[in-house]
Write an enzyme that holds these catalytic residues in place. Structure first.
Site, PDB file in Angstrom:
ATOM      1  N   CYS A  91      -4.110  -1.499  -2.347  1.00  0.00           N
ATOM      2  CA  CYS A  91      -4.315  -0.056  -2.472  1.00  0.00           C
ATOM      3  C   CYS A  91      -5.193   0.134  -3.700  1.00  0.00           C
ATOM      4  CB  CYS A  91      -2.950   0.608  -2.663  1.00  0.00           C
ATOM      5  SG  CYS A  91      -3.013   2.364  -3.030  1.00  0.00           S
ATOM      6  N   ASN A  92      -6.348   0.755  -3.511  1.00  0.00           N
ATOM      7  CA  ASN A  92      -7.252   0.958  -4.652  1.00  0.00           C
ATOM      8  C   ASN A  92      -6.619   1.858  -5.705  1.00  0.00           C
ATOM      9  OD1 ASN A  92     -10.259  -0.046  -3.878  1.00  0.00           O
ATOM     10  ND2 ASN A  92      -9.098   0.519  -2.076  1.00  0.00           N
ATOM     11  N   THR A  93      -5.900   2.869  -5.233  1.00  0.00           N
ATOM     12  CA  THR A  93      -5.306   3.835  -6.159  1.00  0.00           C
ATOM     13  C   THR A  93      -4.297   3.141  -7.070  1.00  0.00           C
ATOM     14  OG1 THR A  93      -5.600   5.494  -4.445  1.00  0.00           O
ATOM     15  CG2 THR A  93      -4.101   6.040  -6.246  1.00  0.00           C
TER      16      THR A  93
ATOM     17  N   GLU B   7      -3.469   9.205   7.647  1.00  0.00           N
ATOM     18  CA  GLU B   7      -1.997   9.124   7.725  1.00  0.00           C
ATOM     19  C   GLU B   7      -1.458  10.011   8.862  1.00  0.00           C
ATOM     20  OE1 GLU B   7       0.618   7.559   5.548  1.00  0.00           O
ATOM     21  OE2 GLU B   7      -1.021   6.214   5.044  1.00  0.00           O
TER      22      GLU B   7
ATOM     23  N   TYR C 295      -0.793   8.556  -2.553  1.00  0.00           N
ATOM     24  CA  TYR C 295      -0.705   8.354  -4.002  1.00  0.00           C
ATOM     25  C   TYR C 295      -1.921   8.985  -4.707  1.00  0.00           C
ATOM     26  CZ  TYR C 295       2.941   4.649  -3.921  1.00  0.00           C
ATOM     27  OH  TYR C 295       4.103   3.930  -3.796  1.00  0.00           O
ATOM     28  N   GLY C 296      -3.019   9.134  -3.945  1.00  0.00           N
ATOM     29  CA  GLY C 296      -4.319   9.447  -4.537  1.00  0.00           C
ATOM     30  C   GLY C 296      -4.408  10.721  -5.354  1.00  0.00           C
TER      31      GLY C 296
ATOM     32  N   CYS D  61     -11.179   2.661  -0.567  1.00  0.00           N
ATOM     33  CA  CYS D  61      -9.819   3.090  -0.238  1.00  0.00           C
ATOM     34  C   CYS D  61      -9.486   2.375   1.067  1.00  0.00           C
ATOM     35  CB  CYS D  61      -9.759   4.598  -0.049  1.00  0.00           C
ATOM     36  SG  CYS D  61      -8.156   5.138   0.604  1.00  0.00           S
ATOM     37  N   THR D  62      -8.320   1.747   1.092  1.00  0.00           N
ATOM     38  CA  THR D  62      -8.003   0.891   2.246  1.00  0.00           C
ATOM     39  C   THR D  62      -7.717   1.686   3.516  1.00  0.00           C
ATOM     40  OG1 THR D  62      -5.711   0.751   1.480  1.00  0.00           O
ATOM     41  CG2 THR D  62      -7.201  -1.012   0.818  1.00  0.00           C
ATOM     42  N   HIS D  63      -7.572   3.003   3.400  1.00  0.00           N
ATOM     43  CA  HIS D  63      -7.407   3.838   4.595  1.00  0.00           C
ATOM     44  C   HIS D  63      -8.744   4.127   5.289  1.00  0.00           C
ATOM     45  CE1 HIS D  63      -3.459   4.756   2.934  1.00  0.00           C
ATOM     46  NE2 HIS D  63      -3.165   5.466   3.997  1.00  0.00           N
TER      47      HIS D  63
ATOM     48  N   ASP E 205       0.862  -1.195   0.000  1.00  0.00           N
ATOM     49  CA  ASP E 205       0.000   0.000   0.000  1.00  0.00           C
ATOM     50  C   ASP E 205       0.893   1.238   0.000  1.00  0.00           C
ATOM     51  OD1 ASP E 205      -2.541   1.404   0.148  1.00  0.00           O
ATOM     52  OD2 ASP E 205      -1.980   1.949   2.183  1.00  0.00           O
ATOM     53  N   SER E 206       0.297   2.355  -0.355  1.00  0.00           N
ATOM     54  CA  SER E 206       1.034   3.621  -0.312  1.00  0.00           C
ATOM     55  C   SER E 206       1.426   3.972   1.129  1.00  0.00           C
ATOM     56  CB  SER E 206       0.173   4.741  -0.894  1.00  0.00           C
ATOM     57  OG  SER E 206      -1.018   4.845  -0.135  1.00  0.00           O
TER      58      SER E 206
HETATM   59  N1  DGL Z   1      -4.955   3.099   0.607  1.00  0.00           N
HETATM   60  C1  DGL Z   1      -4.910   3.759  -0.665  1.00  0.00           C
HETATM   61  C2  DGL Z   1      -6.125   3.358  -1.507  1.00  0.00           C
HETATM   62  O1  DGL Z   1      -6.743   2.333  -1.219  1.00  0.00           O
HETATM   63  C3  DGL Z   1      -4.721   5.219  -0.400  1.00  0.00           C
HETATM   64  C4  DGL Z   1      -4.167   5.932  -1.446  1.00  0.00           C
HETATM   65  C5  DGL Z   1      -3.346   7.144  -1.205  1.00  0.00           C
HETATM   66  O2  DGL Z   1      -2.192   6.991  -0.859  1.00  0.00           O
HETATM   67  O3  DGL Z   1      -3.868   8.211  -1.511  1.00  0.00           O
HETATM   68  O4  DGL Z   1      -6.478   4.006  -2.455  1.00  0.00           O
END
Ligand code: DGL
Length: 286
Positions: free
Chosen positions: A79-81, A164, A48-49, A198-200, A16-17
């Protein structure tokens, strides 16, 4: 292509990011505790988003190369992104050239597959980062898999920074949480299921529930990704046989190991050891 079962078994990589993928890993390791897992959060470059397609692809490629160097045969892009922006490109362009036996799996398709059984009235919402929502990959998967569902989406660019920076349960988070939930319900007031794409976002669940009616179900992806991985292993015994099973977990970050250790415990509810690594900058896709 059939997988060569003489390959050396390795841990399953989870990427993940930042911290978000830990919400996926905790469900995976609960369902499949026997496997070895390596987690990497690219915290130094998160989020990353809001980054460009090329940058997300390059960062994800660097991470995937690192996982392969650690002996992983299978890597979950948790990570979805990165799944939305980089997965397809890496699977199609990169994997065949480096090692056709290795596999990369993302989180969007398994989530899209699960959605149909979750909504009663077919009005579903997905919340995600700007990059995920702009990619329209959820729409694409849903149109293919469940064309009868109505999907409404909303980008929530401030939510990842709130998580974060450990602000997810502080009063300041309420403004941004309420703002996007109000917007999505204005777009479709019949929504009965909200997917946290989004996994966050599962860390914001408590606040999210404060700003939506009780009849709306909020879905975190982890459980569905874990079930889908288990199903994948059952359908691919050749891959299962090259994923090592000693119940070992290793955690890495590209930023401070101490900070990661502190914050990760909020996600995992256990104390972990963490090591800092560097991801190369000379591996850009051409
Ligand atoms: N956990 C990432 C996701 O699922 C977050 C992306 C990010 O870093 O913006 O998209």
């Amino acid at each position: 292509m059939a997988i060569n079962t003489n390959l050396k078994p390795g841990p399953i990589g989870v990427f993940d990011s930042g911290y978000g993928g830990l919400t996926i890993l905790s469900e995976i390791k609960e369902l499949m505790p026997q496997y070895d897992y390596i987690y990497l959060g690219d915290n130094a470059r998160a989020p990353y988003g809001n980054k460009s397609y090329d940058l997300i692809c390059d960062f994800t490629l660097q991470a995937v190369k690192w996982f392969f160097a650690q002996g992983c045969q299978l890597v979950i892009i948790a990570c979805n992104t990165a799944s939305a922006k980089a997965l397809r490109r890496l699977q199609q362009q990169y994997l065949p050239t480096i090692d056709p036996h290795k596999r990369l799996l993302g989180v969007i398709r398994p989530t899209a597959i699960a959605i149909a059984s979750l909504s009663k009235n077919g009005h579903v919402a997905v919340l995600g980062t700007e990059a995920t929502i702009k990619s329209k990959l959820y729409e694409e998967e849903m149109n293919n898999l469940h064309p009868h569902l109505k999907l409404t989406s909303e980008a929530c660019p401030m939510w990842v920074p709130l998580v974060e920076n450990l602000e997810y349960d502080k009063p300041g988070a309420d403004y941004f949480v309420k703002q996007h939930l109000t917007k999505i319900l204005e777009k479709d007031n019949k929504i009965d299921t909200i997917i946290l794409g989004c996994t966050h976002y599962p860390l914001l669940l408590k606040k999210i529930k404060q700003y939506i009616p009780d009849n709306i179900t909020v879905i975190s992806q982890g459980k569905y990704i874990a079930e889908s991985l288990k199903d994948y292993m059952n359908r691919h015994p050749e891959m299962d046989s090259i994923c090592s099973k000693n119940g070992k977990r290793l955690y890495y970050t590209t930023d401070s190991a101490e900070k990661f250790k502190d914050i990760a415990s909020a996600f995992l509810k256990e104390t972990i050891e963490v090591e800092k690594i560097k991801l190369g900058k000379d591996d850009e896709l051409v």
